[in-house]
Design an enzyme around this catalytic site. Structure first.
Site, PDB file in Angstrom:
ATOM      1  N   SER A 128      22.012  18.845  82.462  1.00  0.00           N
ATOM      2  CA  SER A 128      21.769  17.404  82.399  1.00  0.00           C
ATOM      3  C   SER A 128      23.047  16.670  82.042  1.00  0.00           C
ATOM      4  CB  SER A 128      20.704  17.066  81.360  1.00  0.00           C
ATOM      5  OG  SER A 128      20.545  15.665  81.317  1.00  0.00           O
ATOM      6  N   LYS A 182      14.491  21.836  81.088  1.00  0.00           N
ATOM      7  CA  LYS A 182      15.188  20.723  81.746  1.00  0.00           C
ATOM      8  C   LYS A 182      14.171  19.758  82.362  1.00  0.00           C
ATOM      9  CE  LYS A 182      18.203  18.099  83.853  1.00  0.00           C
ATOM     10  NZ  LYS A 182      18.042  17.875  85.229  1.00  0.00           N
ATOM     11  N   HIS A 185      12.724  17.731  79.639  1.00  0.00           N
ATOM     12  CA  HIS A 185      13.770  16.756  79.268  1.00  0.00           C
ATOM     13  C   HIS A 185      13.672  15.539  80.193  1.00  0.00           C
ATOM     14  CE1 HIS A 185      17.608  14.941  80.413  1.00  0.00           C
ATOM     15  NE2 HIS A 185      18.013  15.092  79.174  1.00  0.00           N
ATOM     16  N   ASN A 186      13.553  15.795  81.484  1.00  0.00           N
ATOM     17  CA  ASN A 186      13.483  14.681  82.431  1.00  0.00           C
ATOM     18  C   ASN A 186      12.203  13.870  82.257  1.00  0.00           C
ATOM     19  OD1 ASN A 186      15.800  15.937  83.363  1.00  0.00           O
ATOM     20  ND2 ASN A 186      15.346  15.516  85.508  1.00  0.00           N
ATOM     21  N   GLU A 189      12.793  11.686  79.503  1.00  0.00           N
ATOM     22  CA  GLU A 189      13.725  10.640  79.987  1.00  0.00           C
ATOM     23  C   GLU A 189      12.957   9.519  80.708  1.00  0.00           C
ATOM     24  OE1 GLU A 189      17.028  12.306  82.338  1.00  0.00           O
ATOM     25  OE2 GLU A 189      16.702  10.686  83.760  1.00  0.00           O
TER      26      GLU A 189
HETATM   27  P1  NDP Z   1      23.265  17.967  97.022  1.00  0.00           P
HETATM   28  O1  NDP Z   1      21.935  18.161  96.402  1.00  0.00           O
HETATM   29  O2  NDP Z   1      23.527  16.710  97.754  1.00  0.00           O
HETATM   30  O3  NDP Z   1      23.562  19.204  97.996  1.00  0.00           O
HETATM   31  C1  NDP Z   1      24.704  19.259  98.802  1.00  0.00           C
HETATM   32  C2  NDP Z   1      25.328  20.622  98.730  1.00  0.00           C
HETATM   33  O4  NDP Z   1      24.382  21.621  99.150  1.00  0.00           O
HETATM   34  C3  NDP Z   1      26.514  20.732  99.679  1.00  0.00           C
HETATM   35  O5  NDP Z   1      27.488  21.547  99.068  1.00  0.00           O
HETATM   36  C4  NDP Z   1      25.900  21.389 100.898  1.00  0.00           C
HETATM   37  O6  NDP Z   1      26.820  22.055 101.709  1.00  0.00           O
HETATM   38  C5  NDP Z   1      24.966  22.362 100.222  1.00  0.00           C
HETATM   39  N1  NDP Z   1      23.914  22.837 101.095  1.00  0.00           N
HETATM   40  C6  NDP Z   1      22.845  22.146 101.552  1.00  0.00           C
HETATM   41  N2  NDP Z   1      22.064  22.940 102.301  1.00  0.00           N
HETATM   42  C7  NDP Z   1      22.638  24.159 102.317  1.00  0.00           C
HETATM   43  C8  NDP Z   1      22.306  25.393 102.910  1.00  0.00           C
HETATM   44  N3  NDP Z   1      21.200  25.536 103.621  1.00  0.00           N
HETATM   45  N4  NDP Z   1      23.143  26.434 102.719  1.00  0.00           N
HETATM   46  C9  NDP Z   1      24.260  26.305 101.987  1.00  0.00           C
HETATM   47  N5  NDP Z   1      24.633  25.161 101.383  1.00  0.00           N
HETATM   48  C10 NDP Z   1      23.821  24.103 101.553  1.00  0.00           C
HETATM   49  O7  NDP Z   1      24.420  18.184  95.915  1.00  0.00           O
HETATM   50  P2  NDP Z   1      24.528  17.605  94.438  1.00  0.00           P
HETATM   51  O8  NDP Z   1      25.854  18.049  93.943  1.00  0.00           O
HETATM   52  O9  NDP Z   1      24.169  16.179  94.372  1.00  0.00           O
HETATM   53  O10 NDP Z   1      23.388  18.388  93.651  1.00  0.00           O
HETATM   54  C11 NDP Z   1      23.364  19.800  93.534  1.00  0.00           C
HETATM   55  C12 NDP Z   1      22.180  20.187  92.662  1.00  0.00           C
HETATM   56  O11 NDP Z   1      22.327  19.572  91.407  1.00  0.00           O
HETATM   57  C13 NDP Z   1      20.818  19.747  93.191  1.00  0.00           C
HETATM   58  O12 NDP Z   1      19.862  20.698  92.827  1.00  0.00           O
HETATM   59  C14 NDP Z   1      20.552  18.477  92.460  1.00  0.00           C
HETATM   60  O13 NDP Z   1      19.178  18.190  92.302  1.00  0.00           O
HETATM   61  C15 NDP Z   1      21.191  18.765  91.138  1.00  0.00           C
HETATM   62  N6  NDP Z   1      21.658  17.537  90.496  1.00  0.00           N
HETATM   63  C16 NDP Z   1      21.655  17.461  89.195  1.00  0.00           C
HETATM   64  C17 NDP Z   1      22.071  16.336  88.575  1.00  0.00           C
HETATM   65  C18 NDP Z   1      22.092  16.340  87.158  1.00  0.00           C
HETATM   66  O14 NDP Z   1      22.287  15.318  86.532  1.00  0.00           O
HETATM   67  N7  NDP Z   1      21.898  17.477  86.572  1.00  0.00           N
HETATM   68  C19 NDP Z   1      22.539  15.147  89.244  1.00  0.00           C
HETATM   69  C20 NDP Z   1      22.584  15.336  90.600  1.00  0.00           C
HETATM   70  C21 NDP Z   1      22.144  16.489  91.170  1.00  0.00           C
HETATM   71  P3  NDP Z   1      27.559  21.270 102.920  1.00  0.00           P
HETATM   72  O15 NDP Z   1      28.686  20.526 102.277  1.00  0.00           O
HETATM   73  O16 NDP Z   1      28.014  22.360 103.798  1.00  0.00           O
HETATM   74  O17 NDP Z   1      26.535  20.388 103.547  1.00  0.00           O
END
Ligand code: NDP
Length: 478
Positions: A128, A182, A185-186, A189
């Site tokens: 988070s 987590k 937590h959300n 939130e």
């Molecule tokens: P995204 O959720 O937008 O995912 C994009 C990434 O996933 C890119 O690197 C993309 O690769 C890859 N991807 C998508 N599909 C595939 C696939 N089939 N095989 C391999 N790679 C794939 O990225 P975020 O960084 O925003 O989030 C990552 C995780 O973190 C998610 O689970 C999200 O929910 C979580 N998160 C958590 C937050 C927090 O505050 N803790 C905030 C935001 C997100 P490519 O570049 O090749 O398309």
């Protein structure tokens, strides 16, 4: 030199976590499905530490020291399964696969069991703090085996947020425990943001205090027992003026709250566990109602209000502050109680003091209050409910008159305060000597022979409602 950790998935979160590891002195192997993101990261931040560029998962795995630690930070859902499927044949017994995305804990349980059969550790970790937290120090909630934490924990603790020198990271428990915590937590939130919204609405619509003035009020509140990240940023958002129109920024935003789903997951899980998280549920429903814009606009002219004239007490602002504090406490109490129910259901030894402590920094619900919550659960006898911990019992007792005044004023004014009122109802329900559940049991026995217990005897009973209404001992059939 082999890398100590590999990160695959270099969108916002993965890139920032990778940079955080590198800035803390670790050698980090980088991989992304499309190599452009890897190169963009290296071009912009390659000088921040030791990175190893790889183009395939095989190269990523080859770049790592043993046991290998591969952190997956791809889009939650099937992409995680797809990456795991490609990784598994490349790994050896004892290697650790980490999913740091927002995965559902049931998916994590399933993945952990499947990888354990292959001799691999699978660790679902809740992270988070958003983009900035991932880079500068998030709050980290790792699940998985204790053994995997011994190999992984030191790295996670190093990159996590710190409060009073303590890392905001601790092993939560086996399989999906980290992602479950987590998720809750959300949920908290969601409730935290909703109670802030209700306070804002009461001050605005009830007392006519504009956003700029309210910014000062929230800033002041942030110096006391409400001190927290969310109160702090509320002051910032309320003070912000829209550059285009000169209007308060909050007035140009569409009043329809989005959601990515973790609040909903919390409520669905709570329903399955029978855990009464009414404040969290109401906050999810409030977002749902806000999104029903068509129905809302039709209802505006059509539905009567019948609001009463109310003379606001002079101490209304202070009343709202106290109601906000009490309602906030209830949402924490409900979330922590849900963790207790989940621990019993899934066999997790969740340490609520450690969990409250690691929420103190890095994450969205970070708050001064969590220090006291940590203390409440660290003390010899754990309270059965947070509200029964002496410090909070007394705090609520002090806030109670204001809380009741605010909820009844809101009802009179026709201002919806679903979480203020649900929290108060929970509090009153918890402390009530007799609940109308007795009548519910009577009704259930009459229409469905569901049986009931008696206050004066052991066992389960049924009344022969369609016969002579005599009572018989019964086998409990629910
Ligand atoms: P995204 O959720 O937008 O995912 C994009 C990434 O996933 C890119 O690197 C993309 O690769 C890859 N991807 C998508 N599909 C595939 C696939 N089939 N095989 C391999 N790679 C794939 O990225 P975020 O960084 O925003 O989030 C990552 C995780 O973190 C998610 O689970 C999200 O929910 C979580 N998160 C958590 C937050 C927090 O505050 N803790 C905030 C935001 C997100 P490519 O570049 O090749 O398309």
């Amino acid at each position: 030199m082999p890398a100590q950790i590999g990160v695959t998935g270099l969108a916002v979160m993965g890139a920032n976590l990778a940079r955080n590891f590198a800035r803390n002195g670790y050698t980090v192997a980088l991989h992304n499905r499309s190599v452009e993101k890897t190169d963009a990261l290296l071009a912009a931040h390659g000088g921040e530490g030791d990175f190893v560029r790889t183009e395939t998962l095989a190269e990523l795995v080859d770049a790592l020291e043993v046991p290998r630690r591969v952190l997956i930070m791809v889009k939650a859902g099937t992409p995680v399964d797809s990456v795991i499927e490609q990784l598994v044949p490349l790994l050896e017994e004892g290697d650790i696969v980490i999913d740091a995305g927002n995965s559902h804990y049931e998916d994590t349980r399933r993945r952990e069991a499947a990888l354990a059969e292959k001799g691999l550790h699978f660790v679902g970790i809740g992270v988070s703090g958003g983009e900035e937290g991932a880079l500068l120090g998030p709050s980290i909630m790792p699940g998985g085996s204790r053994e995997s934490y011994d190999a992984l924990g030191p790295l996670l603790e190093k990159i996590s947020a710190k409060v009073d020198g303590e890392p905001c990271c601790a092993w939560i428990g086996t399989d999906g425990a980290g992602h479950f915590v987590k998720m809750v937590h959300n949920g908290i939130e969601y409730a935290d943001m909703q109670v802030i919204g209700e306070a804002y609405d009461l001050l605005r619509s009830g007392a006519g205090i504009g956003p700029a003035e309210q910014a000062g009020i929230f800033e002041e509140w942030n110096k006391g027992e409400l001190a927290s990240f969310l109160i702090e940023i509320t002051a910032e958002v309320l003070a912000h003026v829209d550059a285009k129109t000169g209007a308060p920024f909050v007035d140009v935003i569409v009043d329809s709250a989005g959601q990515k789903g973790t609040g909903r997951w919390t409520v669905v899980s709570a329903l399955e566990l029978g855990s009464p998280v009414s404040a969290i549920a109401e906050s999810v429903f409030a977002r749902g109602l806000s999104s029903q814009r068509d129905q809302r606009s039709r209802a505006q002219g059509a539905l009567a209000g019948g609001e009463a004239e109310v003379q606001l007490p002079v101490e209304f602002v202070e009343d709202v502050r106290q109601a906000l504090y009490a309602s906030k406490l209830v949402s924490y109490a409900q979330g922590l109680d849900m963790l207790t129910s989940a621990a019993a259901e899934y066999g997790w030894d969740l340490k609520l003091d450690e969990i409250a402590s690691l929420w103190r920094g890095g994450c969205i619900i970070r708050a001064e209050l969590l220090k006291e919550i940590t203390g409440a659960y660290a003390a010899g006898e754990r309270p059965a409910n947070l509200l029964l911990a002496p410090a909070f019992r007394d705090a609520i007792a002090a806030a109670l008159p204001a809380w009741r005044r605010v909820v009844s004023t809101a009802v009179q004014l026709g201002i919806p305060v679903p979480v203020f009122s649900a929290s108060l109802a929970y509090y009153d329900g918890l402390r009530r000597d007799r609940l109308p559940a007795a009548l519910t049991q009577g009704l259930r026995d009459l229409f469905g022979a569901h049986t009931y217990g008696r206050v004066d005897a052991e066992g389960t009973f049924h009344t022969l409602w369609s016969g002579d209404k005599s009572e018989v001992a019964a086998v409990d059939t629910h």
